[in-house]
Design a protein around this motif. Structure first.
Motif, mmCIF file in Angstrom:
data_model
loop_
_atom_site.group_PDB
_atom_site.id
_atom_site.type_symbol
_atom_site.label_atom_id
_atom_site.label_comp_id
_atom_site.label_asym_id
_atom_site.label_seq_id
_atom_site.Cartn_x
_atom_site.Cartn_y
_atom_site.Cartn_z
ATOM 1 N N ALA A 133 1.488 -1.433 0.392
ATOM 2 C CA ALA A 133 -0.152 -0.341 -0.038
ATOM 3 C C ALA A 133 1.078 1.209 -0.339
ATOM 4 O O ALA A 133 0.501 2.481 -0.796
ATOM 5 C CB ALA A 133 -0.456 0.236 1.284
ATOM 6 N N THR A 134 2.010 1.315 0.542
ATOM 7 C CA THR A 134 2.895 2.293 0.461
ATOM 8 C C THR A 134 3.530 2.510 0.079
ATOM 9 O O THR A 134 4.322 3.399 -0.601
ATOM 10 C CB THR A 134 3.952 2.340 2.176
ATOM 11 N N GLY A 135 3.421 1.530 -0.911
ATOM 12 C CA GLY A 135 4.686 2.247 -2.069
ATOM 13 C C GLY A 135 4.075 2.960 -3.679
ATOM 14 O O GLY A 135 3.038 3.381 -3.515
ATOM 15 N N GLY A 147 5.512 -3.847 3.668
ATOM 16 C CA GLY A 147 7.128 -4.551 4.185
ATOM 17 C C GLY A 147 7.249 -4.076 5.760
ATOM 18 O O GLY A 147 7.153 -4.727 6.581
ATOM 19 N N TYR A 194 4.802 -7.233 7.224
ATOM 20 C CA TYR A 194 5.550 -8.128 6.779
ATOM 21 C C TYR A 194 6.782 -7.990 7.790
ATOM 22 O O TYR A 194 6.852 -9.218 8.599
ATOM 23 C CB TYR A 194 6.720 -7.676 5.407
ATOM 24 N N LEU A 228 0.680 -11.492 5.170
ATOM 25 C CA LEU A 228 0.537 -11.440 4.195
ATOM 26 C C LEU A 228 -0.491 -12.196 3.098
ATOM 27 O O LEU A 228 -1.319 -12.045 2.076
ATOM 28 C CB LEU A 228 1.637 -11.381 3.090
ATOM 29 N N ALA A 240 0.843 -5.419 -5.383
ATOM 30 C CA ALA A 240 1.611 -4.422 -5.753
ATOM 31 C C ALA A 240 2.908 -4.663 -4.477
ATOM 32 O O ALA A 240 3.931 -3.056 -4.454
ATOM 33 C CB ALA A 240 1.027 -3.236 -5.204
ATOM 34 N N VAL A 241 3.331 -5.600 -3.636
ATOM 35 C CA VAL A 241 4.719 -5.499 -3.412
ATOM 36 C C VAL A 241 5.663 -5.333 -4.361
ATOM 37 O O VAL A 241 5.639 -6.137 -5.340
ATOM 38 C CB VAL A 241 4.985 -6.956 -2.382
ATOM 39 N N GLY A 286 9.696 -7.628 -5.758
ATOM 40 C CA GLY A 286 9.907 -8.914 -5.618
ATOM 41 C C GLY A 286 9.491 -10.508 -5.532
ATOM 42 O O GLY A 286 8.192 -9.891 -4.938
ATOM 43 N N VAL A 346 8.880 -11.673 -2.819
ATOM 44 C CA VAL A 346 7.988 -11.558 -2.037
ATOM 45 C C VAL A 346 6.866 -11.622 -2.303
ATOM 46 O O VAL A 346 5.728 -12.306 -1.494
ATOM 47 C CB VAL A 346 7.897 -10.583 -0.358
ATOM 48 N N ASN A 355 2.837 -6.682 -9.715
ATOM 49 C CA ASN A 355 4.242 -7.675 -9.045
ATOM 50 C C ASN A 355 5.233 -8.815 -9.917
ATOM 51 O O ASN A 355 4.570 -9.631 -10.118
ATOM 52 C CB ASN A 355 3.655 -8.139 -7.499
ATOM 53 N N LYS A 356 5.044 -7.843 -11.127
ATOM 54 C CA LYS A 356 6.048 -8.859 -12.191
ATOM 55 C C LYS A 356 6.379 -9.825 -11.850
ATOM 56 O O LYS A 356 6.656 -11.066 -12.306
ATOM 57 C CB LYS A 356 6.149 -8.319 -13.283
ATOM 58 N N ASP A 363 0.882 -4.219 -14.699
ATOM 59 C CA ASP A 363 1.333 -3.556 -15.661
ATOM 60 C C ASP A 363 1.744 -3.026 -16.964
ATOM 61 O O ASP A 363 0.750 -3.100 -18.000
ATOM 62 C CB ASP A 363 2.865 -3.951 -15.448
ATOM 63 N N ALA A 410 12.298 2.024 -6.356
ATOM 64 C CA ALA A 410 13.721 2.423 -6.625
ATOM 65 C C ALA A 410 14.342 1.023 -7.479
ATOM 66 O O ALA A 410 14.829 0.947 -8.499
ATOM 67 C CB ALA A 410 14.492 2.328 -5.807
ATOM 68 N N ILE A 438 12.326 -0.994 -9.546
ATOM 69 C CA ILE A 438 11.640 -0.883 -11.487
ATOM 70 C C ILE A 438 12.674 -0.178 -11.673
ATOM 71 O O ILE A 438 12.501 -0.134 -13.129
ATOM 72 C CB ILE A 438 10.252 -1.013 -11.028
ATOM 73 N N MET A 483 0.392 5.973 -13.943
ATOM 74 C CA MET A 483 -0.324 5.047 -14.000
ATOM 75 C C MET A 483 -1.457 4.654 -14.087
ATOM 76 O O MET A 483 -2.323 3.421 -13.273
ATOM 77 C CB MET A 483 0.288 4.052 -12.488
HETATM 78 P P1 NDP Z 1 7.779 0.666 -4.109
HETATM 79 O O1 NDP Z 1 9.396 0.332 -3.616
HETATM 80 O O2 NDP Z 1 7.342 1.568 -4.900
HETATM 81 O O3 NDP Z 1 7.068 -0.307 -2.884
HETATM 82 C C1 NDP Z 1 6.536 -1.417 -2.838
HETATM 83 C C2 NDP Z 1 5.967 -1.796 -2.251
HETATM 84 O O4 NDP Z 1 6.294 -2.729 -1.718
HETATM 85 C C3 NDP Z 1 5.203 -0.510 -0.394
HETATM 86 O O5 NDP Z 1 4.887 -0.905 0.246
HETATM 87 C C4 NDP Z 1 6.710 -2.162 0.574
HETATM 88 O O6 NDP Z 1 6.094 -1.881 1.877
HETATM 89 C C5 NDP Z 1 6.022 -2.855 -0.075
HETATM 90 N N1 NDP Z 1 6.489 -4.559 0.398
HETATM 91 C C6 NDP Z 1 8.456 -4.953 0.479
HETATM 92 N N2 NDP Z 1 8.549 -4.897 0.841
HETATM 93 C C7 NDP Z 1 7.850 -6.224 1.389
HETATM 94 C C8 NDP Z 1 7.053 -7.295 2.029
HETATM 95 N N3 NDP Z 1 8.497 -8.217 2.533
HETATM 96 N N4 NDP Z 1 6.231 -7.462 2.745
HETATM 97 C C9 NDP Z 1 5.329 -6.952 2.348
HETATM 98 N N5 NDP Z 1 4.688 -5.830 1.431
HETATM 99 C C10 NDP Z 1 6.909 -5.197 1.139
HETATM 100 O O7 NDP Z 1 7.837 -0.270 -5.658
HETATM 101 P P2 NDP Z 1 6.593 0.298 -6.585
HETATM 102 O O8 NDP Z 1 5.210 0.519 -6.387
HETATM 103 O O9 NDP Z 1 7.065 1.209 -7.829
HETATM 104 O O10 NDP Z 1 6.612 -1.461 -7.263
HETATM 105 C C11 NDP Z 1 5.474 -2.833 -6.657
HETATM 106 C C12 NDP Z 1 5.670 -3.217 -8.175
HETATM 107 O O11 NDP Z 1 4.691 -3.080 -9.270
HETATM 108 C C13 NDP Z 1 6.789 -4.029 -8.434
HETATM 109 O O12 NDP Z 1 6.683 -5.192 -8.579
HETATM 110 C C14 NDP Z 1 7.301 -3.486 -9.509
HETATM 111 O O13 NDP Z 1 7.565 -3.913 -10.667
HETATM 112 C C15 NDP Z 1 5.726 -3.022 -10.774
HETATM 113 N N6 NDP Z 1 5.676 -2.116 -11.060
HETATM 114 C C16 NDP Z 1 5.391 -1.089 -10.992
HETATM 115 C C17 NDP Z 1 5.093 0.833 -11.789
HETATM 116 C C18 NDP Z 1 5.374 1.465 -11.266
HETATM 117 O O14 NDP Z 1 4.979 2.535 -11.543
HETATM 118 N N7 NDP Z 1 5.805 1.965 -10.099
HETATM 119 C C19 NDP Z 1 4.959 0.168 -13.357
HETATM 120 C C20 NDP Z 1 4.984 -1.305 -12.984
HETATM 121 C C21 NDP Z 1 4.767 -2.330 -12.623
HETATM 122 P P3 NDP Z 1 7.692 -0.953 2.806
HETATM 123 O O15 NDP Z 1 6.709 0.266 2.376
HETATM 124 O O16 NDP Z 1 7.220 -1.292 4.061
HETATM 125 O O17 NDP Z 1 8.531 -0.799 2.330
#
Ligand code: NDP
Ligand code: MG
Length: 377
Positions: free
Chosen positions: A9-11, A34, A55, A81, A96-97, A99, A101, A120-121, A146, A203, A205, A263
């Motif tokens: 949610a925070t990404g 995470g 996590y 999760l 949308a996590v 990696g 995980v 999460n590709k 994506d 970071a 991607i 997006m």
């Molecule tokens: P971010 O780094 O911005 O966000 C990642 C999110 O995953 C955060 O909420 C993070 O939480 C969470 N996370 C990290 N580790 C864990 C864990 N161990 N357990 C649970 N949650 C976790 O990434 P993006 O949003 O940019 O990308 C997310 C996915 O979407 C990737 O797979 C990326 O390839 C794909 N994607 C992204 C695009 C984009 O425009 N950003 C476009 C197309 C695909 P915390 O804040 O706590 O670290």
């Protein structure tokens, strides 16, 4: 209103999903992250889901104390999760996590019979065969988030049942190092790699886009989402990121999906499919753009895409191995401990290994652990 479970949610994708969700007719049933609980706490106070998961165990314990005044059940770890992903009341799980995980939660959601919107590709790259098998067995939908895959998905709407698609054409922005030679790439820093020309993303991607590994991962992602062989998935570099991808049909017609790079469009389409709802995004004006440019990818300077193609041709554990090594190499590069050019080089070295053929998701996770631990420099 429908119930959404949002993992990550925070990404970058997570926060944009929160923006879109309400408009798209969803309420947040559950949210997971995470470890960054400061940002998460703010989100929880605003969206008030019934369930939250963190996590990291310690961060989850801290969060429980902080939000003791709210009626939110807080879970932790991989179990947390997966529990959220499988909540019986969920109508859609958006993963949308970042990696590997994300793999078990995706499987948990599918196993519970939920449709999954997938950003999460990495998990489709590594475990595509098992994920798609579970999708078929459980009769659920895997909706692409994506942008390229959403574009292809949109161009495939209304296609005749059989054998009419000749080729998928994925567009690539080329990232911040477009036009760089191999020699010039030797000198790039994390700071330079983190400046993407068109998109603001997490970071990992962003570095993948700079190395073109992202496009390689997306070729593998497309192979699984659209059941298309590797040699019928082309890539064209398109600096402006206005044409999001294309589908060529047997009769020579090529359909494309266009729009300002944002997006929120693919996220919303995954949430509302097959409907389309109004959106506040900037409208496309082709006359303002004037011209759009297209180039062949430079595989000599950016070998990562060809490494992914080879991994896909070999099949089995190779895509998972390349993905694992890339995740670890990107983390080392961001920490200043690995030169940029070593990222594709390390990925390529995995192709020289003899890897066992995986027969389950557990095997994929084992290969992932093993390949990561081998990356030291
Ligand atoms: P971010 O780094 O911005 O966000 C990642 C999110 O995953 C955060 O909420 C993070 O939480 C969470 N996370 C990290 N580790 C864990 C864990 N161990 N357990 C649970 N949650 C976790 O990434 P993006 O949003 O940019 O990308 C997310 C996915 O979407 C990737 O797979 C990326 O390839 C794909 N994607 C992204 C695009 C984009 O425009 N950003 C476009 C197309 C695909 P915390 O804040 O706590 O670290
Ligand atoms: Mg993409």
């Amino acid at each position: 209103m429908k119930n959404l479970v949002l993992l990550g949610a925070t990404g970058s994708i997570g926060t944009q999903t929160l923006e879109v969700a309400e408009e798209a007719g969803y309420r947040l049933l559950a949210m997971a992250v995470g470890s960054r609980i400061d940002a998460f706490e703010e989100q929880l106070r605003r969206f008030r889901p019934a369930f939250a998961a963190v996590y990291d165990e310690k961060a989850a314990a801290d969060l429980k104390v902080r939000i003791a005044d709210l009626p939110i059940k807080v879970l932790s770890g991989m179990d947390g999760l997966c529990t959220l992903a499988a909540l019986p009341k969920a109508d859609l799980v958006l993963n949308a996590v970042v990696g590997m995980v994300g793999l078990l939660p995706t499987m948990a959601a599918i196993g519970a019979g939920h449709d999954v919107a997938l950003a999460n590709k990495e998990t489709l790259v590594a475990g595509g065969a098992f994920v798609m098998d579970a999708v078929r067995k459980n009769g659920v939908r895997l909706l692409p988030v994506d942008s390229e895959h959403s574009a292809v998905f949109q161009c495939l709407q209304g296609k005749p049942e059989k054998g009419r698609v000749r080729r998928l054409i994925l567009t690539a922005s080329g990232g911040p190092f477009f036009g760089y030679t191999k020699e010039k790439l030797e000198t790039v820093t994390p700071q330079m790699a983190l400046k993407h020309p068109n998109w603001s993303m997490g970071a990992k991607i962003t570095v993948d886009s700079a190395s073109m590994m992202n496009k390689g991962l997306e070729i593998i992602e497309a192979r699984w989402l659209f059941d298309m062989p590797e040699d019928r998935i082309d890539v064209v570099v398109h600096r402006e990121s206005v044409v999001h991808s294309l589908v060529e049909y047997d009769d020579g017609a090529v359909l494309a999906q266009l729009g300002e790079p944002d997006m929120r469009v693919p996220i919303q389409y995954a949430l509302t499919y097959p409907d389309r709802l109004p959106s506040p995004v900037k409208r496309l004006s082709l006359a303002d753009w004037g011209r759009l440019t297209f180039f062949a990818p430079d595989d000599a300077a950016f070998p990562a895409m060809q490494v992914c193609r080879e991994a896909l041709r070999r099949g089995g554990a190779y895509p998972a191995a390349v993905n694992a090594v890339n995740e670890r190499a990107v983390a080392l590069f961001l920490a200043g401990k690995l030169p940029f050019s070593r990222i594709p080089a390390l990925a390529e070295e995995t192709l020289a290994k003899t890897l066992p053929t995986p027969s389950s998701v557990e095997d994929i996770l084992e290969i992932d652990r093993c390949m990561r631990s081998e990356v030291t420099k």
